[in-house]
Design a protein around this motif. Sequence first.
Motif, PDB file in Angstrom:
ATOM      1  N   HIS A 132       0.722  -1.404  -0.013  1.00 22.51           N
ATOM      2  CA  HIS A 132       0.025   0.022   0.010  1.00 22.51           C
ATOM      3  C   HIS A 132       0.750   1.321   0.075  1.00 22.51           C
ATOM      4  O   HIS A 132       0.586   2.319  -0.671  1.00 22.51           O
ATOM      5  CB  HIS A 132      -0.947   0.228   1.262  1.00 22.51           C
ATOM      6  CG  HIS A 132      -2.127  -1.059   1.101  1.00 22.51           C
ATOM      7  ND1 HIS A 132      -2.819  -1.174   2.466  1.00 22.51           N
ATOM      8  CD2 HIS A 132      -2.376  -1.909   0.258  1.00 22.51           C
ATOM      9  CE1 HIS A 132      -3.656  -2.331   2.086  1.00 22.51           C
ATOM     10  NE2 HIS A 132      -3.571  -2.646   0.521  1.00 22.51           N
ATOM     11  N   TYR A 182       4.119   1.478  -0.972  1.00 23.14           N
ATOM     12  CA  TYR A 182       4.821   1.760  -2.408  1.00 23.14           C
ATOM     13  C   TYR A 182       3.723   2.135  -3.449  1.00 23.14           C
ATOM     14  O   TYR A 182       4.120   2.863  -4.180  1.00 23.14           O
ATOM     15  CB  TYR A 182       4.922   0.448  -2.941  1.00 23.14           C
ATOM     16  CG  TYR A 182       6.407  -0.391  -2.245  1.00 23.14           C
ATOM     17  CD1 TYR A 182       7.042   0.191  -1.695  1.00 23.14           C
ATOM     18  CD2 TYR A 182       6.458  -1.737  -2.405  1.00 23.14           C
ATOM     19  CE1 TYR A 182       8.322  -0.375  -0.838  1.00 23.14           C
ATOM     20  CE2 TYR A 182       7.220  -2.520  -1.806  1.00 23.14           C
ATOM     21  CZ  TYR A 182       8.394  -1.670  -0.968  1.00 23.14           C
ATOM     22  OH  TYR A 182       9.305  -2.426  -0.328  1.00 23.14           O
ATOM     23  N   GLU A 183       2.532   1.854  -3.234  1.00 23.33           N
ATOM     24  CA  GLU A 183       1.535   2.402  -4.299  1.00 23.33           C
ATOM     25  C   GLU A 183       1.263   3.754  -3.993  1.00 23.33           C
ATOM     26  O   GLU A 183       0.970   4.694  -4.785  1.00 23.33           O
ATOM     27  CB  GLU A 183      -0.009   1.512  -4.225  1.00 23.33           C
ATOM     28  CG  GLU A 183      -1.092   1.893  -5.308  1.00 23.33           C
ATOM     29  CD  GLU A 183      -1.921   1.138  -5.091  1.00 23.33           C
ATOM     30  OE1 GLU A 183      -2.836   1.269  -6.025  1.00 23.33           O
ATOM     31  OE2 GLU A 183      -2.224  -0.119  -4.593  1.00 23.33           O
ATOM     32  N   SER A 184       1.077   4.335  -2.768  1.00 20.26           N
ATOM     33  CA  SER A 184       0.875   5.668  -2.332  1.00 20.26           C
ATOM     34  C   SER A 184       1.999   6.547  -2.990  1.00 20.26           C
ATOM     35  O   SER A 184       1.936   7.602  -3.185  1.00 20.26           O
ATOM     36  CB  SER A 184       0.599   5.629  -0.853  1.00 20.26           C
ATOM     37  OG  SER A 184       1.938   5.641  -0.220  1.00 20.26           O
ATOM     38  N   ILE A 191       4.176   1.350  -7.562  1.00 20.09           N
ATOM     39  CA  ILE A 191       3.273   0.628  -8.166  1.00 20.09           C
ATOM     40  C   ILE A 191       1.957   0.839  -8.433  1.00 20.09           C
ATOM     41  O   ILE A 191       1.646   1.789  -7.790  1.00 20.09           O
ATOM     42  CB  ILE A 191       3.358  -1.096  -7.484  1.00 20.09           C
ATOM     43  CG1 ILE A 191       2.656  -0.896  -6.049  1.00 20.09           C
ATOM     44  CG2 ILE A 191       4.811  -1.627  -7.344  1.00 20.09           C
ATOM     45  CD1 ILE A 191       2.691  -2.142  -5.293  1.00 20.09           C
ATOM     46  N   SER A 192       1.218   0.022  -9.317  1.00 23.73           N
ATOM     47  CA  SER A 192      -0.220   0.660  -9.364  1.00 23.73           C
ATOM     48  C   SER A 192      -0.951  -0.617  -9.504  1.00 23.73           C
ATOM     49  O   SER A 192      -0.704  -1.633  -9.681  1.00 23.73           O
ATOM     50  CB  SER A 192      -0.264   1.468 -10.512  1.00 23.73           C
ATOM     51  OG  SER A 192       0.056   0.773 -11.917  1.00 23.73           O
ATOM     52  N   SER A 193      -2.174  -0.224  -9.175  1.00 28.94           N
ATOM     53  CA  SER A 193      -3.448  -1.396  -9.176  1.00 28.94           C
ATOM     54  C   SER A 193      -4.529  -0.736  -9.956  1.00 28.94           C
ATOM     55  O   SER A 193      -4.661   0.572  -9.847  1.00 28.94           O
ATOM     56  CB  SER A 193      -3.773  -1.828  -7.783  1.00 28.94           C
ATOM     57  OG  SER A 193      -4.229  -0.708  -7.011  1.00 28.94           O
ATOM     58  N   ARG A 195      -8.255  -3.815  -4.617  1.00 28.56           N
ATOM     59  CA  ARG A 195      -7.145  -3.762  -5.327  1.00 28.56           C
ATOM     60  C   ARG A 195      -6.894  -5.117  -6.193  1.00 28.56           C
ATOM     61  O   ARG A 195      -7.053  -5.973  -5.826  1.00 28.56           O
ATOM     62  CB  ARG A 195      -5.944  -3.336  -4.673  1.00 28.56           C
ATOM     63  CG  ARG A 195      -5.836  -2.019  -3.971  1.00 28.56           C
ATOM     64  CD  ARG A 195      -4.645  -1.884  -3.142  1.00 28.56           C
ATOM     65  NE  ARG A 195      -4.250  -0.705  -2.754  1.00 28.56           N
ATOM     66  CZ  ARG A 195      -4.912   0.060  -1.377  1.00 28.56           C
ATOM     67  NH1 ARG A 195      -5.669  -0.713  -0.674  1.00 28.56           N
ATOM     68  NH2 ARG A 195      -4.887   1.624  -1.264  1.00 28.56           N
ATOM     69  N   TYR A 227      -3.614  -6.238  -8.835  1.00 30.50           N
ATOM     70  CA  TYR A 227      -2.514  -6.043  -9.574  1.00 30.50           C
ATOM     71  C   TYR A 227      -1.994  -6.858 -10.685  1.00 30.50           C
ATOM     72  O   TYR A 227      -2.330  -8.098 -10.541  1.00 30.50           O
ATOM     73  CB  TYR A 227      -0.953  -6.173  -8.503  1.00 30.50           C
ATOM     74  CG  TYR A 227      -1.366  -5.079  -7.339  1.00 30.50           C
ATOM     75  CD1 TYR A 227      -0.488  -3.907  -7.234  1.00 30.50           C
ATOM     76  CD2 TYR A 227      -2.053  -5.616  -6.141  1.00 30.50           C
ATOM     77  CE1 TYR A 227      -0.816  -3.030  -6.233  1.00 30.50           C
ATOM     78  CE2 TYR A 227      -2.274  -4.790  -5.092  1.00 30.50           C
ATOM     79  CZ  TYR A 227      -1.678  -3.404  -5.143  1.00 30.50           C
ATOM     80  OH  TYR A 227      -1.670  -2.858  -4.079  1.00 30.50           O
ATOM     81  N   THR A 241       3.742  -6.947 -11.561  1.00 28.44           N
ATOM     82  CA  THR A 241       4.030  -5.914 -10.491  1.00 28.44           C
ATOM     83  C   THR A 241       4.900  -6.661  -9.421  1.00 28.44           C
ATOM     84  O   THR A 241       5.519  -6.309  -8.720  1.00 28.44           O
ATOM     85  CB  THR A 241       2.623  -5.799  -9.578  1.00 28.44           C
ATOM     86  OG1 THR A 241       1.838  -5.113 -10.513  1.00 28.44           O
ATOM     87  CG2 THR A 241       2.812  -4.778  -8.412  1.00 28.44           C
TER      88      THR A 241
END
Length: 164
Positions: free
Chosen positions: A28, A30-32, A36-38, A46, A48, A52
Motif C-alpha cells: 500500500h 509503495y502504491e501511495s 506500483i499501481s493497481s 485492489r 495488480y 507487479t
Amino acid sequence: MPQIPEKIHELTVGQLAARSGAAVSALHFYESKGLISSRRTPGNQRRYTRDTLRRVAFIRAAQRVGIPLATIRGALAELPEERTPTRDDWARLSEAWRSELDERIQQLNRLRDHLTDCIGCGCLSLATCVLSNPDDVSGDRLTGSRLMTEPGGTRRGGRPGCEG
C-alpha cells in the motif's frame, strides 16, 4: 510460496504480498508513493497485474542496498509505461548507483573509525566530534559552543554573543 495459476492475470494484494514477501502495508505504501499501481474492482478491491511482482522485487532489491525510494521511483519512471524492469535495466541502474553507494560506504567507514574516540571521550564536542557535528566548517576556526549571533555580532537585545 503459493503458486498462482497462469490463467490468473491479476493478483489480490494478499497474493502479491505472499508471492513477493512484502507486507500488505508495504505494498500500500509503495502504491501511495507511485512505485506500483493497481486497478480497483467494482467492490473497491485492489488488483495488480502479474508483472507487479517483478517491480516489487526490483524495489526491494534496491532498498536492500540502500537506495532511497525517491531514487527508485525516478528509475521506474524512466521505464516505458507499465513495463517491468529487466536484467538490463537493473545492470544499467546499479552501475549508476554504484558511485552513490561507494560514497555512503566511505562515509560509514569514517563514522566507524571515529565512533570509539567520540564515545570514549564522552564529550561529543562540537569542536572535534564528527558524529555530532559532521562537516563542521566553523569548527576549524572556533572551539566550544557558541550562540548564533545576529549580523553585527550581537544577540537580540544588543548584547554580545555568548562565548561559552
